[in-house]
Motif scaffolding. Structure first.
Motif, short mmCIF file in Angstrom:
data_model
loop_
_atom_site.label_atom_id
_atom_site.label_comp_id
_atom_site.label_asym_id
_atom_site.label_seq_id
_atom_site.Cartn_x
_atom_site.Cartn_y
_atom_site.Cartn_z
N HIS A 163 -0.54 -0.63 14.79
CA HIS A 163 -0.25 -1.69 16.01
C HIS A 163 -1.12 -1.62 17.23
N SER A 164 -1.92 -0.69 17.46
CA SER A 164 -2.97 -1.45 18.61
C SER A 164 -4.95 -0.46 18.46
N ALA A 165 -5.31 -1.52 18.48
CA ALA A 165 -6.81 -0.89 18.50
C ALA A 165 -6.76 0.19 18.64
N ILE A 166 -6.91 1.25 18.21
CA ILE A 166 -6.98 2.68 19.17
C ILE A 166 -9.13 2.87 18.97
N PRO A 167 -9.61 2.63 20.43
CA PRO A 167 -10.80 3.23 19.81
C PRO A 167 -11.76 4.22 19.81
N TRP A 168 -10.80 5.63 19.96
CA TRP A 168 -11.33 6.29 19.69
C TRP A 168 -11.18 6.73 18.06
N GLU A 169 -10.39 5.81 16.91
CA GLU A 169 -10.48 5.78 15.82
C GLU A 169 -10.52 5.35 15.08
N PRO A 170 -11.75 4.26 15.15
CA PRO A 170 -11.69 3.46 14.36
C PRO A 170 -10.96 2.78 13.03
N VAL A 171 -11.76 3.97 12.03
CA VAL A 171 -11.40 3.85 10.56
C VAL A 171 -10.06 4.26 10.45
N TYR A 172 -9.01 5.09 11.17
CA TYR A 172 -8.06 5.40 11.03
C TYR A 172 -6.93 4.16 11.61
N SER A 173 -7.59 3.82 12.47
CA SER A 173 -6.74 2.78 12.88
C SER A 173 -7.15 1.08 12.05
N GLY A 174 -7.33 0.67 11.57
CA GLY A 174 -7.54 -0.14 10.30
C GLY A 174 -7.13 -0.03 9.38
N SER A 175 -7.25 1.37 8.74
CA SER A 175 -5.85 1.70 7.88
C SER A 175 -5.16 1.78 8.11
N LYS A 176 -4.11 2.23 9.09
CA LYS A 176 -2.53 1.98 9.39
C LYS A 176 -2.52 -0.04 9.74
N TRP A 177 -3.85 -0.42 10.76
CA TRP A 177 -2.96 -2.01 10.18
C TRP A 177 -3.30 -2.56 8.75
N ALA A 178 -3.61 -2.20 7.99
CA ALA A 178 -3.32 -2.95 6.35
C ALA A 178 -2.53 -2.48 6.28
N ILE A 179 -1.74 -1.18 6.09
CA ILE A 179 -0.97 -0.92 6.29
C ILE A 179 0.58 -0.99 6.64
N THR A 180 0.45 -1.83 7.77
CA THR A 180 1.76 -2.39 8.67
C THR A 180 1.87 -3.76 7.72
N CYS A 181 0.29 -4.52 7.46
CA CYS A 181 0.68 -5.67 6.74
C CYS A 181 0.81 -5.09 5.36
N PHE A 182 0.51 -4.64 4.87
CA PHE A 182 0.79 -4.50 3.32
C PHE A 182 2.21 -3.89 3.39
N VAL A 183 3.08 -3.07 4.05
CA VAL A 183 4.65 -3.04 4.24
C VAL A 183 4.93 -4.37 4.55
N GLN A 184 5.04 -4.69 5.43
CA GLN A 184 5.71 -6.30 5.89
C GLN A 184 5.45 -7.27 5.00
N THR A 185 4.40 -7.09 4.39
CA THR A 185 5.11 -8.31 3.18
C THR A 185 5.25 -8.16 1.62
N MET A 186 5.31 -6.72 1.84
CA MET A 186 6.37 -6.05 0.68
C MET A 186 7.34 -6.41 0.96
N ARG A 187 7.75 -6.13 1.88
CA ARG A 187 9.68 -6.68 2.51
C ARG A 187 10.04 -8.08 2.67
N ARG A 188 8.92 -9.17 2.52
CA ARG A 188 8.84 -10.18 2.25
C ARG A 188 9.51 -10.51 0.61
N GLN A 189 8.96 -9.51 0.27
CA GLN A 189 9.01 -9.58 -1.43
C GLN A 189 10.21 -9.26 -2.17
N LEU A 190 10.57 -7.80 -1.27
CA LEU A 190 10.97 -7.25 -2.46
C LEU A 190 12.92 -7.46 -1.69
N PHE A 191 13.43 -7.68 -0.68
CA PHE A 191 14.07 -7.65 -0.09
C PHE A 191 15.69 -8.45 -1.13
N ARG A 192 15.02 -9.67 -2.05
CA ARG A 192 15.70 -10.71 -2.74
C ARG A 192 15.97 -9.39 -4.25
#
Length: 241
Positions: A143-172
């Motif tokens: 949720h926030s760009a952490i300057p001391w962990e760019p690779v980790y932070s980047g992976s978690k931004w990707a997961i935030t996007c994935f989770v929230q798109t899947m939430r919209r796909q699957l609730f039906r």
């Protein structure tokens, strides 16, 4: 009757940290829990301690064949899956140039690819049943760009996007999808933190216990089916980013 009686939960990275705390909390609430990890010896100790309704599933999520076999093997052992908690992950801290491309590949494969593969595998099963819960361990770094962990932070931004798109796909289809996003947790992942950051965090109380994250997961799972908790950010009170 407890809150998760009759439910079957599969938890990845369940041999330690948040995964173990989550598995223990679900087990205490009445669920049959399949603990997924590559550490066979640790799983044997844990399932022996927990006793009934605790099942070991040895899976190496970084091995494509083992990862692909996980959901079918869990279904063979437990019959069905009501809850999938994708928790396994790794950490890289420090400047980008301080790590290696091999370490980057390993972390992205575990933090991102394995999560997508596990969800991909379980969705048809949950869709056929018309019900299910998928919870992914993300991070405040998603949720926030952490300057001391760019690779980790980047992976978690990707997961935030994935989770929230899947939430919209699957609730039906009756499937709830959400994430829990903790701040720094006392676990093996902190071994790669910059030493100075870790020292300061320990000194000022800016760390939380895995059990506190597990409580958030249990809150998500025990809401009535008409309610989805899309994300829970769990921070130490003294943590400031």
């Amino acid at each position: 009757m407890t809150q998760l009686d009759g439910k079957v939960a599969a938890v990845t990275g369940a041999a330690s940290g948040i995964g173990l705390a989550s598995a223990e909390a679900m087990h205490a609430a009445g669920a049959t829990v399949v603990l997924v990890d590559r550490d066979a010896a640790a799983l044997e100790r844990i399932t022996t301690r927990l006793g009934a309704r605790a099942i070991a599933q040895v899976t190496d999520l970084l091995d494509p064949e083992s990862c692909d076999a996980m959901v079918p093997q869990v279904l063979e052992k437990a019959g069905h899956i009501d809850i999938l908690h994708c928790n396994a992950g790794s950490y890289i801290g420090g400047d980008l140039t301080e790590t290696t491309t091999a370490a980057i590949d390993r972390m992205l494969n575990l933090n991102v690819n394995a999560v997508m593969k596990n969800v991909h595998a379980v969705v048809p099963h949950m869709t056929d049943r018309g019900s299910g819960d998928i919870v992914v361990t993300c991070s405040v770094a998603g949720h926030s760009a952490i300057p001391w962990e760019p690779v980790y932070s980047g992976s978690k931004w990707a997961i935030t996007c994935f989770v929230q798109t899947m939430r919209r796909q699957l609730f039906r289809h009756g499937i709830r999808v959400g994430q829990v996003s903790p701040g720094p947790v006392i676990s093996a992942l902190l071994a790669d933190w910059p030493e100075e950051n870790l020292r300061k965090a320990k000194e000022n109380g800016s760390l939380i216990e895995p059990e506190e994250v597990a409580e958030a997961v249990m809150f998500m799972l025990t809401r009535k089916r008409t309610v989805t908790i899309r994300d829970v950010i769990v921070l130490p009170t003294n943590f400031d980013i």
